[in-house]
Design an enzyme around this catalytic site. Structure first.
Site, PDB file in Angstrom:
ATOM      1  N   GLY A 173       0.814  -1.213   0.000  1.00  0.00           N
ATOM      2  CA  GLY A 173       0.000   0.000   0.000  1.00  0.00           C
ATOM      3  C   GLY A 173       0.843   1.256   0.000  1.00  0.00           C
TER       4      GLY A 173
ATOM      5  N   GLY B 162      -0.350   4.440   0.192  1.00  0.00           N
ATOM      6  CA  GLY B 162      -1.138   5.575   0.658  1.00  0.00           C
ATOM      7  C   GLY B 162      -0.483   6.227   1.858  1.00  0.00           C
ATOM      8  N   TYR B 163      -1.268   7.026   2.594  1.00  0.00           N
ATOM      9  CA  TYR B 163      -0.708   7.825   3.688  1.00  0.00           C
ATOM     10  C   TYR B 163      -0.123   6.953   4.791  1.00  0.00           C
ATOM     11  CZ  TYR B 163      -3.821  10.803   1.068  1.00  0.00           C
ATOM     12  OH  TYR B 163      -4.451  11.436   0.038  1.00  0.00           O
TER      13      TYR B 163
ATOM     14  N   GLY C 100      -5.775   0.258   2.945  1.00  0.00           N
ATOM     15  CA  GLY C 100      -7.064   0.888   3.155  1.00  0.00           C
ATOM     16  C   GLY C 100      -7.727   0.480   4.456  1.00  0.00           C
TER      17      GLY C 100
ATOM     18  N   ASP D 257     -15.323   8.354  11.136  1.00  0.00           N
ATOM     19  CA  ASP D 257     -14.936   7.511  10.004  1.00  0.00           C
ATOM     20  C   ASP D 257     -16.065   6.651   9.464  1.00  0.00           C
ATOM     21  OD1 ASP D 257     -12.547   8.593  10.761  1.00  0.00           O
ATOM     22  OD2 ASP D 257     -11.451   6.702  10.902  1.00  0.00           O
TER      23      ASP D 257
ATOM     24  N   HIS E  23       9.252  37.909   6.483  1.00  0.00           N
ATOM     25  CA  HIS E  23      10.471  37.363   5.886  1.00  0.00           C
ATOM     26  C   HIS E  23      11.474  37.053   7.008  1.00  0.00           C
ATOM     27  CE1 HIS E  23      13.803  36.829   3.078  1.00  0.00           C
ATOM     28  NE2 HIS E  23      14.535  37.559   3.928  1.00  0.00           N
TER      29      HIS E  23
END
Length: 457
Positions: free
Chosen positions: A173, A175-176, A263, A304, A437
């Protein structure tokens, strides 16, 4: 056994909602089958970011000679000590939640697994509890692909219990989750191989970002194998052997440990929802409306399990939406939310709103502002010039459609763009602002002075 409200799950949305309901006079029960705090506290943000911090310290210690800092001798990684520090942070969070519940006379904490008997009742440990309203906050779990059932594998949960560093960590995988663990364990000293079935890392991002991350990882010695369809895994002596189909050829890759990061699935299929009017979509997420109410008029779904974010910050926003309809102005709604998130690799990737693929698919006429990190003074001074910044502007309205940043500090200064999008102001507000800056953020106004049509990208 009768309550005004019952909350199932103690993830990011649940405890806050319980406290608000109790404050406003409701008698509340909150049910938890495992550790308090849900994914974020126990196996998500809290522990993994503690590990990411340790991994960055190790990387800096080993890679500071270009800045004139030389460390004599070996840098030793003590994974057991890293784990102990993580465990302490997690324990403190759990204890804090325990204190919140135990000190509030209007909240009862019920330990056990809840199963709906009807729209108005659940069973926990053989006892029936009834309530006027229910709030489901049950989270998600790792998805285990077929072909890996008969081998010892790690997930994002179990890998956090290791006390010795894997010799060779194979990750399925890109992914993240896979990228965060891959980079951190590479920096701890593991050989790392990342397998992904797609043609780029982070498939939901524009291709140039996936390519840039791949280059960053490969420069750190991480093996990235794309277009790799994993077939099976089996134990071969003291090693694990993963068979992959890559570019029409079958190959075998051997390692000491296997992490499945393919996943996540919502924890909805064993809640007894078939005994209610709540409906699931084709991926088993709970269907909700703009106020997060399900098809049962007295049941809501947050976090989720509703498929509307899968992040800690979106879960907390779910609480805010529901709470506004309970005790506020009733104006918050799901459709007002801009998708935003970060991958906490180093340098981090941060994203809000639409990317190039989204804009082209929607047929929106837009312009883009971009700049490589290598042309930003502060990044040069820090010796961290990897990555790039992109901001997308709608031509007609001059509103910001979205942005993707890959670079040092990106997870922080993306909020400049997020806030501007919520303010619904034209990009010219940032363009004409004066920033401090030397910072990376000071280049955002400069970037926006040089917009280009997307066709020139």
């Amino acid at each position: 056994m009768n309550y005004d409200a019952i909350i199932i799950g103690t993830g990011q949305a649940g405890p806050s909602l319980a406290a608000s309901l109790a404050k406003n006079g409701s008698r509340v029960a909150i049910v938890e089958k495992s550790y308090l705090g849900g994914t974020c506290v126990n196996v998500g943000c809290t522990p993994t970011k503690a590990y990411v911090a340790s991994a960055r310290r190790a990387f800096i210690a080993k890679n500071s000679s270009d800045l004139g800092i030389e460390i004599k001798g070996d840098v030793h990684i003590n994974l057991k000590a890293i784990k102990e520090r993580k465990d302490k942070i997690v324990s403190d969070s759990r204890n804090g939640l325990e204190s919140v519940f135990s000190n509030n006379k209007n909240i009862d904490l019920i330990r056990g697994k809840a199963k709906f008997l009807s729209n108005t009742s659940v069973e926990v440990n053989g006892k029936t509890y009834e309530a006027d309203r229910f709030y489901i906050n049950v989270g998600a779990r790792p998805r285990i692909p077929k072909g890996f059932e008969n081998v010892d594998f790690l997930t994002n949960e179990s890998i956090l219990e290791l006390e010795t560093i894997p010799e060779h960590l194979i990750i399925v995988g890109g992914g993240y989750i896979g990228l965060e663990f891959g980079q951190m364990f590479s920096r701890f000293g593991s050989k790392v191989s990342i397998l992904d079935r797609g043609d780029q890392l982070l498939k939901h991002e524009d291709p140039e970002f996936g390519k840039a991350i791949q280059e960053i990882f490969e420069n750190e010695g991480i093996e990235v194998l794309l277009n790799s369809e994993c077939i099976t895994a089996e134990k071969n002596g003291e090693t694990l052997e993963v068979t992959i189909q890559s570019e029409q050829q079958k190959n075998k890759i051997r390692g000491s440990h296997l992490l499945l990061a393919a996943g996540r699935l919502p924890n909805t299929t064993d809640l007894g929802l078939e005994n209610t009017d709540v409906s699931l979509d084709d991926r088993d997420f709970i269907e909700v409306n703009d106020a997060l109410k399900t098809k049962a008029s007295n049941i809501w779904a947050l976090g989720d399990c509703n498929g509307k974010g899968a992040f800690t910050h979106t879960a907390y926003n779910d609480f805010q939406i529901v709470n506004s309809h309970l005790f506020g102005d009733k104006e918050r709604k799901l459709s007002d939310r801009f998708t935003c998130y970060a991958a906490f690799i180093d340098p981090p990737l941060a994203r809000v709103g639409m990317n190039l693929q989204d804009i082209k698919k929607a047929g929106i006429k837009a312009k883009v502002a971009s700049r490589p990190m290598s042309k930003i003074a502060r990044a040069k001074e820090m010796g961290e010039t990897q990555g790039m910044l992109k901001i997308y502007i709608e031509e007609d309205s001059e509103k910001i459609l979205g942005a993707t940043f890959l670079g040092t500090g990106a997870d922080e200064y993306i909020h400049t763009i997020i806030d501007q999008m919520y303010a619904k102001q034209p990009f010219t507000v940032i363009r004409d602002a004066v920033h401090i800056h030397p910072t990376v953020s000071e280049l955002l106004p400069t970037m926006l002075e040089n917009l280009k049509p997307l066709e020139e990208e």
